[in-house]
Design a protein around this motif. Sequence first.
Motif, PDB file in Angstrom:
ATOM      1  N   THR A 176      -9.134 -12.747  21.041  1.00 38.43           N
ATOM      2  CA  THR A 176      -7.703 -12.521  21.255  1.00 38.43           C
ATOM      3  C   THR A 176      -7.421 -11.807  22.565  1.00 38.43           C
ATOM      4  N   GLY A 177      -8.443 -11.222  23.161  1.00 37.68           N
ATOM      5  CA  GLY A 177      -8.262 -10.485  24.400  1.00 37.68           C
ATOM      6  C   GLY A 177      -7.830  -9.047  24.202  1.00 37.68           C
ATOM      7  N   SER A 178      -7.792  -8.591  22.962  1.00 41.12           N
ATOM      8  CA  SER A 178      -7.362  -7.218  22.699  1.00 41.12           C
ATOM      9  C   SER A 178      -8.460  -6.202  23.036  1.00 41.12           C
ATOM     10  N   LYS A 179      -9.699  -6.675  23.156  1.00 39.85           N
ATOM     11  CA  LYS A 179     -10.790  -5.809  23.584  1.00 39.85           C
ATOM     12  C   LYS A 179     -11.684  -6.571  24.542  1.00 39.85           C
ATOM     13  N   THR A 180     -12.274  -5.850  25.482  1.00 33.74           N
ATOM     14  CA  THR A 180     -13.200  -6.462  26.428  1.00 33.74           C
ATOM     15  C   THR A 180     -14.608  -6.456  25.841  1.00 33.74           C
ATOM     16  N   PRO A 181     -15.488  -7.281  26.376  1.00 35.41           N
ATOM     17  CA  PRO A 181     -16.882  -7.231  25.930  1.00 35.41           C
ATOM     18  C   PRO A 181     -17.488  -5.834  26.067  1.00 35.41           C
ATOM     19  N   GLU A 182     -17.145  -5.148  27.145  1.00 35.30           N
ATOM     20  CA  GLU A 182     -17.672  -3.798  27.351  1.00 35.30           C
ATOM     21  C   GLU A 182     -17.180  -2.837  26.279  1.00 35.30           C
ATOM     22  N   GLN A 183     -15.911  -2.945  25.906  1.00 37.00           N
ATOM     23  CA  GLN A 183     -15.368  -2.063  24.874  1.00 37.00           C
ATOM     24  C   GLN A 183     -16.028  -2.326  23.523  1.00 37.00           C
ATOM     25  N   VAL A 184     -16.220  -3.589  23.204  1.00 38.23           N
ATOM     26  CA  VAL A 184     -16.845  -3.930  21.921  1.00 38.23           C
ATOM     27  C   VAL A 184     -18.262  -3.387  21.851  1.00 38.23           C
ATOM     28  N   MET A 185     -19.033  -3.571  22.898  1.00 44.69           N
ATOM     29  CA  MET A 185     -20.421  -3.109  22.869  1.00 44.69           C
ATOM     30  C   MET A 185     -20.510  -1.586  22.890  1.00 44.69           C
ATOM     31  N   GLN A 186     -19.531  -0.922  23.476  1.00 42.78           N
ATOM     32  CA  GLN A 186     -19.527   0.539  23.412  1.00 42.78           C
ATOM     33  C   GLN A 186     -19.276   0.997  21.981  1.00 42.78           C
ATOM     34  N   GLU A 187     -18.379   0.305  21.279  1.00 45.33           N
ATOM     35  CA  GLU A 187     -18.110   0.636  19.881  1.00 45.33           C
ATOM     36  C   GLU A 187     -19.328   0.344  19.017  1.00 45.33           C
ATOM     37  N   VAL A 188     -20.004  -0.768  19.303  1.00 42.85           N
ATOM     38  CA  VAL A 188     -21.222  -1.101  18.559  1.00 42.85           C
ATOM     39  C   VAL A 188     -22.276  -0.032  18.803  1.00 42.85           C
ATOM     40  N   ARG A 189     -22.448   0.378  20.046  1.00 40.68           N
ATOM     41  CA  ARG A 189     -23.438   1.414  20.377  1.00 40.68           C
ATOM     42  C   ARG A 189     -23.100   2.735  19.683  1.00 40.68           C
ATOM     43  N   ASP A 190     -21.837   3.121  19.730  1.00 38.96           N
ATOM     44  CA  ASP A 190     -21.433   4.391  19.107  1.00 38.96           C
ATOM     45  C   ASP A 190     -21.736   4.368  17.603  1.00 38.96           C
ATOM     46  N   GLN A 191     -21.423   3.259  16.956  1.00 37.77           N
ATOM     47  CA  GLN A 191     -21.676   3.151  15.526  1.00 37.77           C
ATOM     48  C   GLN A 191     -23.178   3.115  15.242  1.00 37.77           C
ATOM     49  N   ALA A 192     -23.925   2.402  16.077  1.00 31.94           N
ATOM     50  CA  ALA A 192     -25.375   2.320  15.886  1.00 31.94           C
ATOM     51  C   ALA A 192     -26.022   3.698  16.024  1.00 31.94           C
ATOM     52  N   LEU A 193     -25.562   4.487  16.986  1.00 29.40           N
ATOM     53  CA  LEU A 193     -26.088   5.845  17.155  1.00 29.40           C
ATOM     54  C   LEU A 193     -25.791   6.704  15.925  1.00 29.40           C
ATOM     55  N   LYS A 194     -24.587   6.549  15.395  1.00 24.25           N
ATOM     56  CA  LYS A 194     -24.195   7.319  14.215  1.00 24.25           C
ATOM     57  C   LYS A 194     -25.072   6.946  13.023  1.00 24.25           C
ATOM     58  N   VAL A 195     -25.267   5.636  12.806  1.00 20.33           N
ATOM     59  CA  VAL A 195     -26.080   5.180  11.679  1.00 20.33           C
ATOM     60  C   VAL A 195     -27.542   5.576  11.877  1.00 20.33           C
ATOM     61  N   GLN A 196     -28.018   5.484  13.104  1.00 16.89           N
ATOM     62  CA  GLN A 196     -29.397   5.882  13.404  1.00 16.89           C
ATOM     63  C   GLN A 196     -29.634   7.345  13.042  1.00 16.89           C
ATOM     64  N   GLN A 197     -28.668   8.202  13.374  1.00 18.77           N
ATOM     65  CA  GLN A 197     -28.785   9.620  13.048  1.00 18.77           C
ATOM     66  C   GLN A 197     -28.755   9.845  11.541  1.00 18.77           C
ATOM     67  N   GLU A 198     -27.898   9.078  10.845  1.00 22.87           N
ATOM     68  CA  GLU A 198     -27.814   9.194   9.393  1.00 22.87           C
ATOM     69  C   GLU A 198     -29.136   8.803   8.746  1.00 22.87           C
ATOM     70  N   LEU A 199     -29.744   7.731   9.245  1.00 24.04           N
ATOM     71  CA  LEU A 199     -31.015   7.265   8.696  1.00 24.04           C
ATOM     72  C   LEU A 199     -32.119   8.282   8.931  1.00 24.04           C
ATOM     73  N   LYS A 200     -32.133   8.884  10.105  1.00 28.19           N
ATOM     74  CA  LYS A 200     -33.146   9.900  10.412  1.00 28.19           C
ATOM     75  C   LYS A 200     -32.968  11.142   9.540  1.00 28.19           C
ATOM     76  N   ALA A 201     -31.702  11.498   9.327  1.00 30.38           N
ATOM     77  CA  ALA A 201     -31.424  12.677   8.506  1.00 30.38           C
ATOM     78  C   ALA A 201     -31.812  12.453   7.054  1.00 30.38           C
ATOM     79  N   GLY A 202     -31.714  11.180   6.611  1.00 27.96           N
ATOM     80  CA  GLY A 202     -32.027  10.878   5.222  1.00 27.96           C
ATOM     81  C   GLY A 202     -33.494  10.581   4.959  1.00 27.96           C
ATOM     82  N   SER A 203     -34.265  10.442   6.032  1.00 31.31           N
ATOM     83  CA  SER A 203     -35.684  10.101   5.850  1.00 31.31           C
ATOM     84  C   SER A 203     -36.533  11.308   5.533  1.00 31.31           C
TER      85      SER A 203
END
Length: 438
Positions: free
Chosen positions: A411-438
């Motif tokens: 739709t053009g409401s987000k750029t590829p760069e914005q989407v991948m930044q959001e993906v990275r931010d979420q991945a970092l959050k989940v990665q930290q959660e997984l490490k904390a739970g291990s």
Amino acid sequence: MRVPKGIRWFAVGLLSLALLAGCSGGSGSGSKAGETITLRFFHKWPEPDHMAYYNAVIQKWEKEHPNIKIEMEAVSDEAYKDKIRVLMAGNNVPDIYFSWAGEFAWKFARAGQALDLTDAFMNSDWKDAVVNSAVQPYVWDGKVYGIPMRINGKFMVYNKKVFNDLGLQPPKTWDEFLEVCETIKQAGIVPIAFGNEFPWAASHYVGDLNAKLVPPEVRQADYLLEADPETLFTDPGYVEALRRFKELNDKGYFNEGPNAIGHDMARSNFLVGNTAMIYVELEEFVTVHEEMGDENVGFFRLPSNPGDRGDPNVLTGAPDGFMIYSKTPHPEEAIAFLKFLVSEENGKEYVRQLGIPSAAVGAVTEETSFPLLEAGLQEVDKASGMALWLDTDINIKVIEVYLPGLQAVLTGSKTPEQVMQEVRDQALKVQQELKAGS
């Protein structure tokens, strides 16, 4: 026709599992001699032709095993994803349940919700009755947790008349692919039918592009959230993949409003000749075969450009299969039913009735198949490996950000760069959660 020998779904084989086969579970049963038991069986194919097939298999099973009844339930893809999560959360899990391969299956194994099938599979003739390379995506930590039902891959199917009339050939590079699309568009024909109402459809494009643009070892580490936090999902290939995907839409190579229509409608548009191409799974070849005839269509893999940093010979796709609940009161009976389900005899009927390649060895023959499917399986065999479906190969919490981002790119409401930044931010959050739970 036979399934091409040596289908190379993944680089790693199953030989190492033999060393681990003696330490798996699956023994014991809660049933007593003469007692009638019920096994709950849950899958994602509620379509009438699929249900007819499964009902016939169940009838054969119950005739041979009158004391073991099968209670079947089926819902479609998106509904299945939601319902299996609810069932898992409530510890109300069916005895045998469908699972996509890769991360979707591995999370059940990690959570202790899938029965270890290593001993049952490796220490019997079962291992010789199933295409072993298709089992690998159901292996976690060296143990088998699922059995594939069918083999699948993704291809761009094209209308030969359109290509012949315009003097076109299947493209060898991404740039040639864009040139083909532009020629078709200039002729007043929609190049590609695309329905992205449910964004798994977009994820198949982007997943394939990721595999062609990101080095395999980098992509694997990112998808498994094992990469260094400093580099997690930062490879420029991910943004380039979204740019290429966006370009197909921005240049008018997709039909208008792809987010507003479903994949089935898009496929119908292709089948009646309204578009020149469509990106479909191998299991959909039977529909193309029946509606258009093998002689009227061709297909090719999405190509890459020279210099792209991923694997140019990888193919997007994955086996589909079943797992058994770790707490089923009837593990022996559940294993026996699953083995029966994926037998050569039932596999042949699966191919004959549904036109989908079964993972049962010997199921795909000249009598059960058709030339278009044979050619597709040969291309699967030529692939260097498989890039599993993006929407089932990454942690669900990351995918919940990634998929809406794909629609936003269109739709053009987000750029590829914005989407991948959001993906990275979420991945970092989940990665930290997984490490904390291990």
